[in-house]
Scaffold this active site. Structure first.
Site, PDB file in Angstrom:
ATOM      1  N   THR A  12      35.869  50.678  -5.326  1.00  0.00           N
ATOM      2  CA  THR A  12      34.734  50.008  -4.674  1.00  0.00           C
ATOM      3  C   THR A  12      34.830  50.055  -3.165  1.00  0.00           C
ATOM      4  OG1 THR A  12      34.326  48.537  -6.505  1.00  0.00           O
ATOM      5  CG2 THR A  12      33.663  47.731  -4.359  1.00  0.00           C
ATOM      6  N   ASP A  86      39.861  47.873 -10.730  1.00  0.00           N
ATOM      7  CA  ASP A  86      39.796  47.699 -12.189  1.00  0.00           C
ATOM      8  C   ASP A  86      41.081  48.116 -12.909  1.00  0.00           C
ATOM      9  OD1 ASP A  86      37.274  46.768 -11.792  1.00  0.00           O
ATOM     10  OD2 ASP A  86      36.239  48.548 -12.515  1.00  0.00           O
TER      11      ASP A  86
HETATM   12  N1  ASP Z   1      34.960  49.938 -10.469  1.00  0.00           N
HETATM   13  C1  ASP Z   1      35.743  49.796  -9.272  1.00  0.00           C
HETATM   14  C2  ASP Z   1      37.053  50.556  -9.457  1.00  0.00           C
HETATM   15  O1  ASP Z   1      37.950  50.079 -10.072  1.00  0.00           O
HETATM   16  C3  ASP Z   1      35.990  48.352  -8.995  1.00  0.00           C
HETATM   17  C4  ASP Z   1      36.727  48.047  -7.709  1.00  0.00           C
HETATM   18  O2  ASP Z   1      37.297  48.881  -7.049  1.00  0.00           O
HETATM   19  O3  ASP Z   1      36.751  46.844  -7.330  1.00  0.00           O
HETATM   20  O4  ASP Z   1      37.149  51.667  -8.996  1.00  0.00           O
END
Ligand code: ASP
Length: 330
Positions: A12, A86
């Site tokens: 993210t 994640d």
């Molecule tokens: N979906 C993202 C990931 O794990 C969530 C994040 O980085 O907070 O890459």
């Protein structure tokens, strides 16, 4: 001035809104422009190793990260891995086994909100990670997130939205970052030299038990996996009535040389299979491993690290129960 190497992997922190939702695509150079002050603290080296949502991260990617750190190990004093939140706990645990006893800090961080959003945790997390990576007393693999330092085998994502996304499970924080200063609560005494490993066995399965589960699944898993983690109930309870077939099914797995680990699906305080008959009956087979208060992420990645090294169950036990980066207490 300390020399710090930043490895970007996506997440993210590097996301932008795409047609199908957030997708990591911000190049590392642009990302670092949001935190210009870090160059006042250190000389920076940086590489964009991949740009993945961490749901797509695989064990081969953990190996690439570990190999890159090993390659740059002599040239830098600390390492910061920018990563999606994640599956960060799996990567942090995997790196704890692949790069053991590191006298130089290896830090994982990321963010719940992209770095280019007005309200984001990204800039603070990057700056605090750099501060920790520059600290003389820092060592080993850690998370630095929301001002907290968590051992690499102890972190777990427990919130999907808030900035305090990670918790140190059943273990104190190693430290905090307060007003741009690192406060250490726990130090590793004389870490080093680095011990690096380059192989992982991906054939690990986690089975979360539910009431009524058909034990026939064990036969199916035994044909496909080398290590099976059974998440039982409470302090250590498994279906034990003979007509349920679990005891027999587990014995058959152990007989064919599959490593079986018993753990609990309760998040805190760990297992003790000796307390109830529904646990002790399973402990009678000394080949069964018990994970006590390890996190699931640590159990899985520790098995991945151990299995390429040996097939001898006694040696598997010795390695599994050996404490690495604060992963197991009993
Ligand atoms: N979906 C993202 C990931 O794990 C969530 C994040 O980085 O907070 O890459």
């Amino acid at each position: 001035m300390k020399r710090i190497f930043v490895i970007a992997t996506g997440g993210t922190i590097a996301c932008r809104e795409g047609e199908q939702g957030l997708v990591p695509e911000l190049p590392l150079e642009e990302l670092l422009n949001y935190v210009p002050k870090i160059r006042e603290h250190c000389e920076l080296g940086a590489v964009q190793l991949m740009n993945l949502d961490s749901s797509n991260m695989q064990p081969k990617d953990w190996l690439r990260i570990a190999e890159k750190i090993q390659k740059e190990y002599e040239r830098y004093d600390g390492f910061v891995v920018l990563h999606g939140t994640d599956t960060m706990a799996y990567t942090a645990a995997a790196l704890s086994y692949l790069l053991q006893n590191s006298p130089k800090p290896i830090v994982l961080t990321g963010a719940q909100k992209p770095i280019d959003e007005d309200i984001s945790d990204a800039r603070g997390n990057v700056i605090q990670s750099i501060l920790y990576a520059c600290d003389d007393r820092a060592s080993d693999v850690n998370f630095v997130f929301n001002g907290e330092v968590i051992a690499g085998t102890r972190g777990r994502k427990i919130r999907t939205k808030s900035f305090n996304a990670f918790s140190s499970m059943d273990f104190p924080h190693k430290g905090v970052i307060r007003d741009n200063h690192v406060v250490h609560y726990i130090d590793r005494k004389n870490p080093g030299p680095l011990k690096a490993y380059r192989r992982l066995d991906e054939k690990i399965f986690v089975l979360r038990l539910i009431p009524g589960l058909d034990a026939g699944i064990l036969e199916y898993l035994g044909e496909r996996y080398h290590g099976i983690v059974l998440e039982g109930f409470g302090i250590g309870g498994f279906p034990s009535l003979s007509e349920m077939g679990f005891r027999e099914g587990i014995t058959r797995l152990l007989d064919r040389g599959i490593v079986v680990v018993a753990t609990t699906q309760v998040p805190l305080e760990g297992s003790d299979l000796n307390v109830y008959e529904v646990g002790r009956l399973f402990k009678k087979d000394e080949r069964l491993l018990e994970a006590y208060n390890m996190t699931l992420e640590a159990i899985v990645t520790k098995l991945m690290w151990i299995l390429p090294q040996t097939g001898d169950w006694k040696e598997v036990h010795r390695l599994f129960y050996q404490e690495i980066n604060f992963d197991i207490w009993r």
